[in-house]
Write a protein that holds these residues in place. Sequence first.
Motif, PDB file in Angstrom:
ATOM      1  N   CYS A   1      36.466  46.476  44.615  1.00 55.65           N
ATOM      2  CA  CYS A   1      36.130  45.438  45.357  1.00 55.65           C
ATOM      3  C   CYS A   1      36.902  45.542  46.663  1.00 55.65           C
ATOM      4  O   CYS A   1      38.314  45.450  46.429  1.00 55.65           O
TER       5      CYS A   1
ATOM      6  N   LYS B   1      38.328  43.158  48.572  1.00 53.99           N
ATOM      7  CA  LYS B   1      39.457  42.128  48.384  1.00 53.99           C
ATOM      8  C   LYS B   1      40.609  42.703  47.562  1.00 53.99           C
ATOM      9  O   LYS B   1      41.795  42.459  47.961  1.00 53.99           O
ATOM     10  N   CYS B   2      40.189  43.228  46.524  1.00 52.02           N
ATOM     11  CA  CYS B   2      41.350  43.406  45.435  1.00 52.02           C
ATOM     12  C   CYS B   2      41.918  44.567  45.686  1.00 52.02           C
ATOM     13  O   CYS B   2      43.079  45.028  44.869  1.00 52.02           O
TER      14      CYS B   2
ATOM     15  N   CYS C   1      32.957  39.915  41.568  1.00 50.65           N
ATOM     16  CA  CYS C   1      34.124  40.589  41.030  1.00 50.65           C
ATOM     17  C   CYS C   1      34.721  39.513  40.064  1.00 50.65           C
ATOM     18  O   CYS C   1      35.233  38.241  40.272  1.00 50.65           O
TER      19      CYS C   1
ATOM     20  N   CYS D   1      38.327  38.066  41.562  1.00 52.30           N
ATOM     21  CA  CYS D   1      38.714  37.253  42.661  1.00 52.30           C
ATOM     22  C   CYS D   1      37.244  36.386  43.054  1.00 52.30           C
ATOM     23  O   CYS D   1      37.163  35.664  43.812  1.00 52.30           O
TER      24      CYS D   1
HETATM   25 ZN    ZN Z   1      38.075  41.205  43.923  1.00 57.39          ZN
END
Ligand code: ZN
Length: 92
Positions: free
Chosen positions: A35, A37-38, A65, A68
């Motif tokens: 991911c 973002k993660c 995900c 998130c």
């Molecule tokens: Zn994520």
Amino acid sequence: MYKRKDFRITQKQLEYVLGKEWEFFKTKILTNCFCHKCGLPGNSTVINYEIFINYLNDTIFRGYCKKCDGPLARYTETGENEEISKRITEIV
Ligand SMILES: [Zn+2]
């Protein structure tokens, strides 16, 4: 080479084409996604996904995900597995 459009399959069809590999996918592939973002690779699980087969008989899980809730896709080279690829051609 003719590029067949991505083809959406159901969970049931997925389990059929993967056969005994489904358990591995469930525990080692879907839980090992990247991911953006993660952060770190392999840090996330894809959930609420739709399943697509592309022209190479590779499988793409498009979902979210678990951490998130952002969009997340997981690409797997199922077209390189002879048995799986053969079963895919039965349904697409
Ligand atoms: Zn994520």
